[in-house]
Design an enzyme around this catalytic site. Structure first.
Site, short mmCIF file in Angstrom:
data_model
loop_
_atom_site.label_atom_id
_atom_site.label_comp_id
_atom_site.label_asym_id
_atom_site.label_seq_id
_atom_site.Cartn_x
_atom_site.Cartn_y
_atom_site.Cartn_z
N ASP A 118 -4.66 3.79 -2.18
CA ASP A 118 -5.79 4.12 -1.30
C ASP A 118 -6.23 5.56 -1.51
O ASP A 118 -5.48 6.49 -1.21
CB ASP A 118 -5.36 3.96 0.17
CG ASP A 118 -5.26 2.51 0.56
OD1 ASP A 118 -6.24 1.77 0.35
OD2 ASP A 118 -4.20 2.11 1.09
N MET A 144 -12.06 4.93 -1.17
CA MET A 144 -12.80 5.16 0.08
C MET A 144 -13.42 6.55 -0.03
O MET A 144 -13.05 7.49 0.66
CB MET A 144 -11.84 5.06 1.27
CG MET A 144 -11.45 3.61 1.57
SD MET A 144 -9.92 3.49 2.52
CE MET A 144 -8.74 3.53 1.19
N ASP A 146 -7.37 -6.30 3.49
CA ASP A 146 -6.67 -5.01 3.60
C ASP A 146 -6.71 -4.50 5.03
O ASP A 146 -7.78 -4.23 5.57
CB ASP A 146 -7.38 -4.02 2.66
CG ASP A 146 -6.69 -2.67 2.57
OD1 ASP A 146 -5.65 -2.48 3.21
OD2 ASP A 146 -7.22 -1.81 1.84
N GLY A 147 -5.51 -4.36 5.62
CA GLY A 147 -5.40 -3.77 6.95
C GLY A 147 -4.79 -4.71 7.97
O GLY A 147 -5.31 -5.80 8.20
N GLY A 148 -3.66 -4.30 8.52
CA GLY A 148 -3.04 -5.09 9.59
C GLY A 148 -2.49 -6.43 9.15
O GLY A 148 -2.31 -7.33 9.97
N HIS A 192 -8.23 1.45 -4.56
CA HIS A 192 -9.24 1.25 -3.53
C HIS A 192 -9.86 2.60 -3.20
O HIS A 192 -9.20 3.45 -2.58
CB HIS A 192 -8.54 0.63 -2.30
CG HIS A 192 -9.40 0.45 -1.10
ND1 HIS A 192 -8.88 0.22 0.16
CD2 HIS A 192 -10.75 0.47 -0.94
CE1 HIS A 192 -9.86 0.10 1.03
NE2 HIS A 192 -11.00 0.26 0.40
N SER A 249 0.83 -1.20 0.00
CA SER A 249 0.00 0.00 0.00
C SER A 249 0.87 1.25 0.00
O SER A 249 1.63 1.50 0.94
CB SER A 249 -0.91 0.01 1.24
OG SER A 249 -1.55 1.26 1.30
N MET A 305 -12.25 -5.46 4.42
CA MET A 305 -11.46 -4.59 5.29
C MET A 305 -11.24 -5.30 6.62
O MET A 305 -12.19 -5.69 7.29
CB MET A 305 -12.19 -3.27 5.54
CG MET A 305 -12.21 -2.30 4.37
SD MET A 305 -10.61 -1.97 3.60
CE MET A 305 -9.66 -1.31 4.98
N HIS A 312 -1.07 -1.07 -4.47
CA HIS A 312 -2.36 -0.77 -3.86
C HIS A 312 -2.44 0.73 -3.58
O HIS A 312 -1.60 1.29 -2.87
CB HIS A 312 -2.54 -1.57 -2.56
CG HIS A 312 -3.90 -1.42 -1.95
ND1 HIS A 312 -5.01 -2.08 -2.42
CD2 HIS A 312 -4.34 -0.65 -0.91
CE1 HIS A 312 -6.07 -1.75 -1.69
NE2 HIS A 312 -5.70 -0.87 -0.77
N GLY A 362 -1.52 1.29 9.62
CA GLY A 362 -0.90 1.01 10.91
C GLY A 362 -1.83 0.56 12.02
O GLY A 362 -1.46 0.60 13.20
N PHE A 405 -6.96 4.78 7.89
CA PHE A 405 -5.58 4.95 8.36
C PHE A 405 -4.79 3.66 8.20
O PHE A 405 -5.35 2.58 8.36
CB PHE A 405 -5.58 5.35 9.85
CG PHE A 405 -6.38 6.60 10.12
CD1 PHE A 405 -5.80 7.86 9.96
CD2 PHE A 405 -7.71 6.52 10.48
CE1 PHE A 405 -6.56 9.01 10.17
CE2 PHE A 405 -8.48 7.66 10.70
CZ PHE A 405 -7.90 8.92 10.54
N GLY A 440 0.75 -2.34 4.21
CA GLY A 440 1.34 -1.01 4.18
C GLY A 440 2.47 -0.90 5.17
O GLY A 440 3.66 -1.07 4.83
N MET A 463 -8.76 8.45 -0.36
CA MET A 463 -9.66 8.82 0.75
C MET A 463 -10.11 10.26 0.58
O MET A 463 -9.31 11.13 0.24
CB MET A 463 -8.91 8.72 2.08
CG MET A 463 -8.31 7.35 2.33
SD MET A 463 -7.39 7.35 3.87
CE MET A 463 -6.78 5.67 3.88
C1 DX5 Z 1 -6.75 1.58 5.22
C2 DX5 Z 1 -6.19 1.31 3.83
C3 DX5 Z 1 -5.12 0.29 3.80
C4 DX5 Z 1 -3.87 0.65 4.57
C5 DX5 Z 1 -3.27 -0.64 5.07
O1 DX5 Z 1 -7.83 2.44 5.11
O2 DX5 Z 1 -7.22 0.86 2.97
O3 DX5 Z 1 -4.78 -0.08 2.47
O4 DX5 Z 1 -2.94 1.35 3.81
O5 DX5 Z 1 -2.24 -0.29 5.91
P1 DX5 Z 1 -1.61 -1.28 6.99
O6 DX5 Z 1 -1.06 -2.46 6.25
O7 DX5 Z 1 -0.58 -0.42 7.64
O8 DX5 Z 1 -2.74 -1.68 7.92
ZN ZN Z 2 -6.74 -0.10 0.89
#
Ligand code: DX5
Ligand code: ZN
Length: 219
Positions: free
Chosen positions: A35, A68, A175-177, A66, A8, A137, A33, A145, A143, A197, A37
């Site tokens: 993002d 958002m 996606d995420g964590g 992606h 990401s 998700m 990827h 992290g 965000f 990310g 927003m």
């Molecule tokens: C969150 C994003 C993710 C984010 C993932 O809203 O959609 O793509 O960058 O980041 P990590 O891997 O740090 O959770």
């Molecule tokens: Zn994403």
């Protein structure tokens, strides 16, 4: 089954984006990827068209975008022009999701639908045959992290069952964590694409971390 690692860009060094783009080009990563927003659908603003086009100029891999944002329909052709190969919208942001998905496909992109952590998989029943990808998700969007939400494993299982039942060709992305601690289990549960990310960009050697994730996803 193919496994795709999607670093990401949100976690990259925005002051030196080209360097991170080249790192991804020269790594075992499969996708970029991206993002997007808008500060309305999610409580944060990331970057828009000029930055995406600048990344695209150097990127040599699939562009996984992606969104958002509210009203994604307004920008479908703009994202096509910015270089998106896969365009994912949020179920929660689309009143006429079927129309949105058809519009994405009509522009020659793959169509993805994302669901937030609180949105049940079952809402996808009547769209699953029309889409190429479901993005689950595993954190609340907005965000990088954040920590992985464990309930995601149950949702992956339910989604796999829904995909099989409906003979859909959709693949599952998470996606995420995503880290070295959960990627193997996710992969075994049926996930094909993994967004990561901070785990990649905060590591000492991102190229090596991508390789490690790829190995763990395919083991
Ligand atoms: C969150 C994003 C993710 C984010 C993932 O809203 O959609 O793509 O960058 O980041 P990590 O891997 O740090 O959770
Ligand atoms: Zn994403």
């Amino acid at each position: 089954m193919n496994k795709f690692i999607a670093p990401s860009i949100l976690a990259a060094d925005f002051g030196n984006l080209q360097k991170d783009v080249e790192m991804i080009n020269n790594s075992e990563a499969d996708w970029f990827h991206i993002d997007v927003m808008d500060g309305v659908f999610v409580p944060n603003i990331s970057f828009g068209m000029p930055v995406i086009k600048a990344i695209k100029k150097h990127a040599k891999k699939t562009f996984d975008v992606h969104l958002m944002i509210v009203n994604p329909d307004k920008f479908i052709s703009d994202f096509k022009n910015a270089g998106a190969d896969i365009l994912t919208v949020h179920y929660e942001a689309c009143t006429h999701l079927h129309r949105t998905v058809q519009a994405i496909k009509a522009q020659g992109m793959k169509a993805g639908v994302s669901i937030n952590p609180h949105t049940p998989v079952a809402v996808l029943e009547d769209i699953i045959s029309d889409i190429d990808l479901v993005l689950i998700m595993s954190v609340n969007p907005g965000f990088g992290g954040q920590s992985f939400i464990e309930n995601t494993f149950k949702k992956v299982q339910q989604l796999k069952t829904l995909i099989e039942k409906s003979a859909s060709k959709a693949i599952i992305e998470v996606d995420g964590g995503v880290t070295d601690k959960n990627i193997t289990q996710l992969s075994k549960a049926g996930v094909s694409a993994f967004v990561a990310g901070s785990f990649i960009f905060k590591s000492k050697n991102p190229t090596q971390t991508i390789k490690q994730l790829k190995t763990l996803a395919t083991s």
